[in-house]
Design an enzyme around this catalytic site. Structure first.
Site, short mmCIF file in Angstrom:
data_model
loop_
_atom_site.label_atom_id
_atom_site.label_comp_id
_atom_site.label_asym_id
_atom_site.label_seq_id
_atom_site.Cartn_x
_atom_site.Cartn_y
_atom_site.Cartn_z
N THR A 91 2.96 -19.65 -36.32
CA THR A 91 2.06 -20.10 -36.02
C THR A 91 0.42 -20.67 -36.90
O THR A 91 1.42 -21.03 -38.26
CB THR A 91 1.13 -18.46 -37.02
OG1 THR A 91 2.18 -18.31 -36.04
CG2 THR A 91 -0.66 -18.12 -36.30
N LYS A 166 -3.44 -16.38 -30.48
CA LYS A 166 -2.89 -16.11 -31.20
C LYS A 166 -3.45 -15.43 -32.37
O LYS A 166 -4.33 -14.49 -32.32
CB LYS A 166 -1.73 -16.65 -32.33
CG LYS A 166 -1.23 -16.23 -33.54
CD LYS A 166 -0.18 -15.13 -33.16
CE LYS A 166 0.63 -14.66 -34.55
NZ LYS A 166 1.02 -13.80 -34.05
N LYS A 241 -3.16 -15.08 -43.57
CA LYS A 241 -3.16 -16.25 -43.37
C LYS A 241 -4.26 -16.38 -41.64
O LYS A 241 -4.30 -16.64 -41.51
CB LYS A 241 -1.77 -16.48 -43.03
CG LYS A 241 -1.32 -17.39 -42.53
CD LYS A 241 0.09 -18.39 -41.90
CE LYS A 241 0.64 -19.64 -41.16
NZ LYS A 241 1.55 -19.72 -40.66
P1 NAD Z 1 10.25 -18.23 -43.68
O1 NAD Z 1 8.61 -18.78 -44.82
O2 NAD Z 1 10.77 -17.41 -43.31
O3 NAD Z 1 10.41 -19.67 -43.10
C1 NAD Z 1 10.03 -20.84 -42.55
C2 NAD Z 1 10.71 -21.45 -42.74
O4 NAD Z 1 10.28 -22.97 -42.14
C3 NAD Z 1 12.04 -21.32 -44.10
O5 NAD Z 1 13.40 -21.18 -43.52
C4 NAD Z 1 11.48 -22.97 -44.82
O6 NAD Z 1 12.60 -22.74 -45.93
C5 NAD Z 1 10.76 -24.05 -43.24
N1 NAD Z 1 10.84 -25.03 -43.93
C6 NAD Z 1 9.71 -25.42 -44.07
N2 NAD Z 1 9.41 -26.68 -44.05
C7 NAD Z 1 10.07 -27.40 -43.45
C8 NAD Z 1 10.33 -28.84 -43.14
N3 NAD Z 1 9.23 -29.45 -43.56
N4 NAD Z 1 11.16 -28.43 -41.96
C9 NAD Z 1 12.67 -27.92 -41.76
N5 NAD Z 1 11.84 -26.27 -42.17
C10 NAD Z 1 11.12 -26.01 -42.87
O7 NAD Z 1 8.75 -17.44 -42.41
P2 NAD Z 1 8.48 -16.62 -41.07
O8 NAD Z 1 8.26 -15.61 -41.59
O9 NAD Z 1 9.37 -17.15 -40.59
O10 NAD Z 1 7.10 -17.19 -40.32
C11 NAD Z 1 7.22 -17.89 -39.50
C12 NAD Z 1 6.35 -19.08 -38.44
O11 NAD Z 1 6.02 -17.80 -37.49
C13 NAD Z 1 5.22 -18.71 -39.60
O12 NAD Z 1 3.87 -19.80 -38.75
C14 NAD Z 1 4.00 -17.29 -39.34
O13 NAD Z 1 2.89 -17.27 -39.42
C15 NAD Z 1 4.65 -16.83 -37.16
N6 NAD Z 1 5.12 -15.55 -37.61
C16 NAD Z 1 5.76 -14.93 -38.21
C17 NAD Z 1 5.55 -13.14 -38.49
C18 NAD Z 1 6.35 -12.54 -39.10
O14 NAD Z 1 6.09 -11.40 -39.15
N7 NAD Z 1 7.39 -12.89 -40.20
C19 NAD Z 1 5.39 -13.26 -36.87
C20 NAD Z 1 4.53 -13.92 -35.80
C21 NAD Z 1 4.57 -14.87 -36.20
#
Ligand code: NAD
Length: 295
Positions: A91, A166, A241
């Site tokens: 997102t 979204k 966010k």
């Molecule tokens: P998270 O923080 O658990 O995972 C993100 C991952 O990306 C982490 O493991 C981090 O180390 C990695 N990362 C950061 N910078 C990086 C880079 N330069 N190269 C490679 N890896 C890198 O977050 P999440 O909950 O998995 O969410 C991921 C996305 O999905 C976000 O954009 C969030 O808004 C979206 N999202 C999350 C949810 C939810 O319920 N968690 C629901 C819908 C959408």
């Protein structure tokens, strides 16, 4: 081979589902812990980004924000195979998403933005909804993989349209949750029981998805976070966010979204005073606190 970049709460279970469906997946993340977890779940992991994308026909990203997306694209685009497809499921803000599409297109690559709704449980169950933006042919190429990770693909339109959808959806959800919380607090003060209000709202014009799935008071919806000490679920920080992305998108095109802006302010206040990282439905407590301060 599929490269999967960003193996966090969402990315890892999505990558696992791709593996389960018989795909070869090589995962990359910046944290060693994420790589270890991925290996333990059967996803091949590498700490070298170039190695992950080198032989990939598809690169999926699931990253925290637009700046991470653009930075990853800057690092990988010279190493991605000709003709590869880039699918960004993170997102992110609409502007960064469009920039990602442009960067890919400049290298002749097909690109799709496909943010998700459904959360961590949807990612694990493979029941996410994808909101897809990009050229129709690119979305159709992405569809079989999206259908492995999710159960619905909504085609939204041009590059960035998935992110736009979204932002709009979650702005409605954030506002609806606050409105629902206000209704329950008003009912408490008027001597109306939670169950009675739920029974009316859920069968009347005040009905909403926020109410019937994530009811912010314990009782009426047994699976809602309110019954589990507001353990997320969907963390309030993530709602903040998404509301911020909607506010910025609105500002960039001159849309008057004052309820969306009010929702940003309330969630900001809530998150600042929430050391536990509670579910977004716990915002009802802030409404209660504000009400107490008035009376
Ligand atoms: P998270 O923080 O658990 O995972 C993100 C991952 O990306 C982490 O493991 C981090 O180390 C990695 N990362 C950061 N910078 C990086 C880079 N330069 N190269 C490679 N890896 C890198 O977050 P999440 O909950 O998995 O969410 C991921 C996305 O999905 C976000 O954009 C969030 O808004 C979206 N999202 C999350 C949810 C939810 O319920 N968690 C629901 C819908 C959408």
């Amino acid at each position: 081979m599929i490269a999967f970049i960003g193996l966090g709460n969402m990315g890892l279970p999505m990558a696992e589902n791709l593996v389960r469906a018989g795909n070869e997946v090589v995962g990359f993340d910046v944290t060693p812990e994420a790589l270890e977890r991925a290996e333990a779940q059967g996803v091949k992991a590498t700490s070298a980004l170039e190695e992950a994308v080198g032989g990939a026909e598809v690169v999926v990203t699931m990253l925290p924000s637009g700046k991470h997306l653009v930075s990853v694209y800057e690092q990988i685009l010279d190493h991605v195979a000709e003709g590869a497809l880039l699918i960004d499921c993170s997102t992110v803000d609409v502007a960064s998403s469009r920039k990602g599409h442009e960067m890919g297109a400049a290298k002749g690559l097909a690109t799709v933005d496909a943010p998700v709704s459904g959360g961590v449980s949807g990612a694990a169950a493979g029941t996410l909804t994808f909101m897809a933006g990009g050229a129709a042919a690119a979305i159709e190429r992405a569809r079989p993989l999206l259908e492995v990770m999710g159960s619905r693909v909504v085609v939204c339109g041009d590059p960035g349209a998935g992110q736009a959808a979204k932002a709009c959806n979650n702005m409605v959800l954030g506002i609806a949750m606050i409105a629902t919380g206000e209704a329950f607090v008003l009912a408490e003060r008027l001597g109306l029981s939670h169950q009675a209000l739920f029974d009316v709202l859920s069968t009347s014009s005040g009905q909403s998805w926020a109410l019937t799935n994530h009811c912010p008071v314990p009782g009426p919806v047994p699976t809602s976070a309110a019954n589990h000490d507001y353990k997320p679920g969907f963390a309030a920080a993530l709602m903040l966010k998404d509301l911020g992305l909607a506010r910025d998108a609105a500002a960039s095109v001159g849309a008057d979204t004052r309820l969306g802006q009010a929702a940003v302010k309330l969630y900001e206040e809530f998150v600042e005073n929430d050391p536990k990282g509670l579910d977004y439905s716990a915002v009802i407590d802030l409404v209660r606190q504000h009400s107490e301060a008035r009376s």
